[in-house]
Design a protein around this motif. Structure first.
Motif, short mmCIF file in Angstrom:
data_model
loop_
_atom_site.label_atom_id
_atom_site.label_comp_id
_atom_site.label_asym_id
_atom_site.label_seq_id
_atom_site.Cartn_x
_atom_site.Cartn_y
_atom_site.Cartn_z
N ALA A 86 0.95 6.67 -6.95
CA ALA A 86 -0.18 7.56 -7.20
C ALA A 86 0.23 9.02 -7.06
O ALA A 86 -0.28 9.89 -7.79
CB ALA A 86 -1.32 7.24 -6.25
N SER A 87 1.16 9.31 -6.15
CA SER A 87 1.58 10.71 -5.93
C SER A 87 2.33 11.26 -7.13
O SER A 87 2.44 12.47 -7.31
CB SER A 87 2.46 10.80 -4.68
OG SER A 87 3.69 10.11 -4.87
N GLY A 88 2.84 10.37 -7.98
CA GLY A 88 3.58 10.82 -9.16
C GLY A 88 2.71 11.09 -10.37
O GLY A 88 3.22 11.40 -11.44
N GLY A 89 1.39 10.95 -10.22
CA GLY A 89 0.47 11.19 -11.33
C GLY A 89 0.09 9.87 -12.00
O GLY A 89 0.79 8.87 -11.88
N MET A 90 -1.01 9.90 -12.71
CA MET A 90 -1.54 8.70 -13.36
C MET A 90 -1.28 8.77 -14.86
O MET A 90 -1.71 9.70 -15.54
CB MET A 90 -3.05 8.60 -13.09
CG MET A 90 -3.72 7.38 -13.70
SD MET A 90 -3.09 5.81 -13.06
CE MET A 90 -3.57 5.93 -11.33
N GLN A 132 -7.15 5.07 -2.63
CA GLN A 132 -5.83 5.61 -2.31
C GLN A 132 -5.30 6.46 -3.46
O GLN A 132 -4.71 7.52 -3.25
CB GLN A 132 -4.88 4.44 -2.02
CG GLN A 132 -3.59 4.83 -1.31
CD GLN A 132 -2.80 3.60 -0.90
OE1 GLN A 132 -3.22 2.47 -1.10
NE2 GLN A 132 -1.64 3.83 -0.33
N VAL A 133 -5.55 6.00 -4.68
CA VAL A 133 -5.12 6.77 -5.87
C VAL A 133 -5.90 8.08 -5.95
O VAL A 133 -5.34 9.14 -6.26
CB VAL A 133 -5.34 5.93 -7.14
CG1 VAL A 133 -5.14 6.78 -8.40
CG2 VAL A 133 -4.40 4.73 -7.16
N LEU A 134 -7.21 8.02 -5.69
CA LEU A 134 -8.06 9.21 -5.81
C LEU A 134 -7.77 10.26 -4.75
O LEU A 134 -8.19 11.41 -4.89
CB LEU A 134 -9.53 8.79 -5.75
CG LEU A 134 -10.08 8.11 -7.00
CD1 LEU A 134 -11.44 7.48 -6.73
CD2 LEU A 134 -10.18 9.13 -8.14
N GLU A 135 -7.08 9.88 -3.69
CA GLU A 135 -6.76 10.85 -2.64
C GLU A 135 -5.71 11.87 -3.11
O GLU A 135 -5.52 12.90 -2.48
CB GLU A 135 -6.27 10.12 -1.39
CG GLU A 135 -7.39 9.41 -0.63
CD GLU A 135 -6.87 8.59 0.54
OE1 GLU A 135 -5.63 8.41 0.63
OE2 GLU A 135 -7.69 8.13 1.35
N HIS A 136 -5.03 11.57 -4.22
CA HIS A 136 -4.02 12.49 -4.76
C HIS A 136 -4.64 13.41 -5.81
O HIS A 136 -5.70 13.12 -6.36
CB HIS A 136 -2.86 11.70 -5.36
CG HIS A 136 -2.08 10.93 -4.35
ND1 HIS A 136 -1.03 11.47 -3.63
CD2 HIS A 136 -2.21 9.65 -3.91
CE1 HIS A 136 -0.54 10.57 -2.81
NE2 HIS A 136 -1.24 9.45 -2.96
N ARG A 186 0.83 -1.19 0.00
CA ARG A 186 0.00 0.00 0.00
C ARG A 186 0.87 1.26 0.00
O ARG A 186 0.52 2.28 -0.60
CB ARG A 186 -0.94 0.00 1.20
CG ARG A 186 -2.03 -1.07 1.09
CD ARG A 186 -3.05 -0.95 2.21
NE ARG A 186 -3.76 0.31 2.15
CZ ARG A 186 -4.77 0.56 1.32
NH1 ARG A 186 -5.18 -0.37 0.47
NH2 ARG A 186 -5.37 1.73 1.32
N GLY A 187 2.02 1.18 0.65
CA GLY A 187 2.93 2.31 0.63
C GLY A 187 3.44 2.59 -0.78
O GLY A 187 3.54 3.74 -1.21
N MET A 188 3.76 1.52 -1.50
CA MET A 188 4.21 1.68 -2.89
C MET A 188 3.10 2.23 -3.77
O MET A 188 3.33 3.08 -4.64
CB MET A 188 4.71 0.34 -3.42
CG MET A 188 5.19 0.39 -4.88
SD MET A 188 6.49 1.63 -5.15
CE MET A 188 7.88 0.78 -4.41
N THR A 189 1.86 1.75 -3.56
CA THR A 189 0.71 2.27 -4.31
C THR A 189 0.57 3.77 -4.10
O THR A 189 0.31 4.54 -5.04
CB THR A 189 -0.58 1.56 -3.88
OG1 THR A 189 -0.47 0.16 -4.17
CG2 THR A 189 -1.80 2.11 -4.61
N ASP A 190 0.79 4.20 -2.87
CA ASP A 190 0.67 5.62 -2.54
C ASP A 190 1.76 6.43 -3.22
O ASP A 190 1.50 7.52 -3.77
CB ASP A 190 0.75 5.79 -1.02
CG ASP A 190 0.30 7.17 -0.57
OD1 ASP A 190 -0.80 7.58 -0.96
OD2 ASP A 190 1.04 7.82 0.17
N VAL A 191 2.98 5.90 -3.23
CA VAL A 191 4.10 6.60 -3.87
C VAL A 191 3.84 6.74 -5.37
O VAL A 191 4.04 7.81 -5.96
CB VAL A 191 5.42 5.84 -3.63
CG1 VAL A 191 6.53 6.40 -4.52
CG2 VAL A 191 5.82 5.95 -2.16
#
Length: 394
Positions: free
Chosen positions: A89-93, A133-137, A82-87
Motif C-alpha cells: 500500500a505504501s508504494g501506491g495503488m 490499512q491501504v487507506l492509511e497511506h 499484514r506487513g506485506m499489505t502495508d508495504v
C-alpha cells in the motif's frame, strides 16, 4: 501440557484448593486468580512466579506463561501478511489493485444472496481491515475517491449483514458507509447506501424514517439508472403499505418497475448491488400482503418463487412467511401456522437469521387469543423457541 492455555494449566495445578487459598498464598486478589483461570487476564512475570511457588509447580506455570506469550504459527502468518499489505500500500495503488478491490466487493455482493450471515461477516471484516490499512497511506485524489466507494460498499455490506443478524450496531456501519460515499462524491454509492439504510429503519419499525431515506435515495438517483432507485422505491412501497396508504404504495411500486427497466443489464443480477424481477415480485408481494389484498399478493409471491433460485434461502423463506400471513388475514390461522412451520423446517439452520425468526414470531402474535391456541400455532411457537443453531425437525 503444550495444548493447554495458562489458565487451564493454573486450574489443573490448583486441584482441590479453593481460589481463595491460592490467592492468599500468592498474595493477589481472588477475582484476579479467577480471571487468570478463564484466560481473561494476562499475568505479570512476578505473579506467575508467585503462583508457581504457591502451587509448588516447579516451573510448570512459568513454562506455561512463556508458551502462552508466544504467537502461534497462524498468528505469525497473519502478522507477516499484514506487513506485506502495508508495504504494498505504501508504494501506491495501481489500476489493477483498484480493479481487484472492485472484484472483492462484487463477490461479496453476490455472496449475500446465498452465504450464511455469520460466516460472511467474518470475511467482510477481515477485508475491511485490509482496506483500512491501504487507506492509511497517501493516494492521489482520484484513487482515494475510488477506494472511498469500495469502503462505502463494504461498510454497507457489513451493515446489511449485521441487520440480518439482528445486531443494532448495523446503524453505525450505515453512518460510516454514508460518510465514505459522500467523501468519494459518488452519487450512485450514496443512493445505494440510503436505500439500504431505509431497509434497516423498515425492519426496525420506523416506517416514516424508512420512507424519508428511500425518497432521499431516489432523489440522489434522479435521472440516472442507479440500483439505489429501484431498491428504494420498492422499500417505500412496503413502508406505505404498512401504514395503510394504498395509493402511495401502488405509486411507489410503479416507480420501482420503471427503475428496474432503466437498469443496465450488468445490474440486473442476484447481488446486493443489483436488482432483478425476482426481488421486485417479492417486494410487491410483501406490499400487497400488508395491504391485505391476498389475491394480488399470491400472484406476486408465486412469480417470485418461480424466479428465485433454490439457494436464495432468505428471500424464499420470507416469501413463504408472507404467504402464511395472507392465509392468516383470510381467516385460516391453522393453515398459516402450518405453512410457516414448513418453511422454517426446510431452512438450513445456518440461514435462520434474526430477520427470519422475527418475521415468523410476528405471525404467532397476530390474531385472537382463541386462534393463537390452535395446535398448529403451538407447534410453530415450539419451533421458534428452539435454541439458535439447533436443527428443526418436522
Amino acid at each position: 501440557m503444550d495444548s493447554e492455555t495458562f489458565g487451564q494449566t493454573l486450574r489443573r495445578l490448583r486441584g482441590d484448593l479453593s481460589i481463595r487459598d491460592v490467592a492468599n498464598r500468592a498474595k493477589c486478589g481472588k477475582s484476579y486468580v479467577s480471571a487468570l483461570e478463564h484466560d481473561r487476564r494476562t499475568p505479570s512475570p512476578a505473579v506467575v512466579v508467585a503462583l508457581d511457588e504457591a502451587l509448588d509447580a516447579r516451573g510448570e506455570l512459568i513454562a506455561a506463561a512463556r508458551q502462552s506469550s508466544r504467537p502461534s504459527v497462524l498468528e505469525r502468518a497473519e502478522e507477516l501478511r499484514r506487513g506485506m499489505t502495508d508495504v504494498l500500500a505504501s508504494g501506491g495503488m495501481s489500476d489493477a489493485g483498484i480493479e481487484d478491490w472492485g472484484h472483492v466487493v462484487g463477490r461479496y455482493g453476490r455472496a449475500t444472496r446465498y452465504r450464511p450471515e455469520a460466516d460472511l461477516l467474518a470475511d467482510l471484516l477481515s477485508d475491511f481491515s485490509d482496506l483500512l490499512q491501504v487507506l492509511e497511506h497517501r493516494h492521489p485524489a482520484a484513487v482515494r475517491r475510488k477506494l472511498g466507494v469500495v469502503a462505502a460498499h463494504l461498510s454497507g455490506l457489513v451493515a446489511l449483514t449485521l441487520l440480518k443478524l439482528g445486531d443494532s450496531r448495523s446503524r453505525d456501519w450505515w453512518r460510516t458507509g454514508r460518510a465514505a460515499a459522500a467523501a468519494a462524491e459518488d452519487r450512485a454509492a450514496q443512493s445505494w447506501m440510503y436505500a439500504q439504510e431505509s431497509y434497516a429503519l423498515y425492519y426496525g419499525g420506523d416506517m416514516i424514517g424508512a420512507i424519508e431515506l428511500a425518497q432521499r435515495a431516489q432523489s440522489l438517483a434522479w435521472g440516472e439508472p442507479y440500483v439505489g432507485a429501484a431498491l428504494a422505491a420498492s422499500l417505500e412501497a412496503r413502508a406505505h403499505a404498512v401504514l395503510g396508504d394504498r395509493d402511495a404504495a401502488e405509486y411507489a411500486l410503479r416507480r420501482a418497475e420503471e427503475a428496474l427497466e432503466r437498469l443496465d443489464s450488468d445490474f440486473i443480477t442476484a447481488s446486493a448491488f443489483g436488482y432483478s424481477e425476482s426481488q421486485l415480485r417479492f417486494h410487491a408481494g410483501n406490499t400487497w400482503t400488508h395491504l391485505r389484498e391476498s389475491g394480488r399478493a399470491w400472484r406476486e409471491q408465486q412469480r417470485a418463487l418461480e424466479l428465485y433460485p433454490q439457494e436464495e434461502h432468505t428471500d424464499r423463506t420470507l416469501i413463504h412467511l408472507d404467504w402464511a400471513m395472507c392465509l392468516a388475514h383470510d381467516g385460516d390461522m391453522a393453515a398459516a401456522a402450518a405453512h410457516a412451520t414448513t418453511a422454517l423446517v426446510a431452512l438450513p439452520h445456518e440461514h435462520r437469521s434474526s430477520l427470519i425468526i422475527d418475521r415468523a414470531r410476528h405471525l404467532t402474535n397476530s390474531g385472537s387469543a382463541s386462534r393463537l391456541k390452535l395446535s398448529e400455532v403451538q407447534v410453530l411457537k415450539e419451533i421458534l423457541a428452539l435454541p439458535a443453531g439447533r436443527d428443526m425437525e418436522g
